[in-house]
Write an enzyme that holds these catalytic residues in place. Structure first.
Site, PDB file in Angstrom:
ATOM      1  N   GLY A  30       0.834  -1.195   0.000  1.00 48.25           N
ATOM      2  CA  GLY A  30       0.000   0.000   0.000  1.00 48.25           C
ATOM      3  C   GLY A  30       0.868   1.244   0.000  1.00 48.25           C
ATOM      4  O   GLY A  30       1.903   1.292  -0.679  1.00 48.25           O
ATOM      5  N   CYS A  31       0.472   2.220   0.744  1.00 51.38           N
ATOM      6  CA  CYS A  31       1.191   3.499   0.820  1.00 51.38           C
ATOM      7  C   CYS A  31       2.663   3.315   1.136  1.00 51.38           C
ATOM      8  O   CYS A  31       3.017   2.744   2.168  1.00 51.38           O
ATOM      9  CB  CYS A  31       0.529   4.363   1.893  1.00 51.38           C
ATOM     10  SG  CYS A  31       1.495   5.813   2.371  1.00 51.38           S
TER      11      CYS A  31
END
Length: 213
Positions: free
Chosen positions: A46-47
């Site tokens: 993800g991020c």
């Protein structure tokens, strides 16, 4: 979904344009080779702001670089990857001293910092650029990654396959300087984003014994 990140970065963005280094903050520095004796691993969780922080806390990790990999276009930028049309993942390149931390330990850390039930994004961030994945650099890493994924499914007694692919490592393009070590440069906006995205709350559900970051 980039709204939370946009809000979290608003204050930092204002500072960028009044500081003397503003013109350099969106540059992308080519990836230099690792130092002698340093190994590499690549993960998408993800991020990449969060991935950097999660892995830089490990003893034996010498560097974590945010970037883009696995896509169809050369020289990707944050704006291009954010369209979810290039096929790239937001990812991190982890450089580590294998005498101090094993690849198996990195894999275990990865699984404890990703929602392994979600293949369509991570937490509040949706779309192909936020998909989780493990990118292996050689056959030994692939064998270890496969074994760790099987062990996770068994230990958690999962009824469905884990939607986290194990893929061959591809070209890795470092993200813009603005993104590197974002949690150190802009701790308040980073904390706002991470908390608002529900990352640690979800990880606590998956791993009740986990100590939140």
């Amino acid at each position: 979904m980039r709204s939370l990140r946009a809000i979290a970065a608003a204050a930092a963005t204002a500072a960028l344009f009044i500081g003397p280094l503003a013109a350099q903050d969106m540059t992308q520095v080519p990836l230099a080779p690792p130092a002698a004796g340093i190994a590499e691993a690549t993960f998408a969780s993800g991020c990449f702001w969060c991935g950097e922080k999660d892995f830089e806390s490990l003893t034996g990790v010498t560097e974590v670089i945010s970037g883009y990999t696995g896509g169809r276009t050369p020289n990707p930028t944050y704006g291009e990857v954010g369209t979810n049309r290039t096929g790239h993942y937001e990812a991190i390149r982890v450089r580590f001293d294998p005498k101090k931390v094993s690849y198996d330990a990195l894999l275990d850390h990865f699984w404890h910092n990703v929602d392994y039930t979600d293949g369509g994004g991570q937490f509040c961030d949706r779309g192909e650029s936020y998909r989780p994945a493990i990118f292996v650099h050689d056959d030994r890493q692939r064998a270890a990654a496969d074994a760790s994924k099987t062990a996770l499914a068994t230990s958690k007694n999962l009824s469905k396959p884990i939607p986290v692919p194990i893929l061959p490592a591809d070209k890795f393009t470092p993200a813009e300087n603005y993104h590197q070590d974002y949690y150190k440069k802009s701790p308040v906006s980073y904390a706002f984003y991470r908390n608002g995205c529900g990352r640690d709350a979800r990880l606590q559900q998956l791993w009740p014994e986990r100590i939140a970051h």
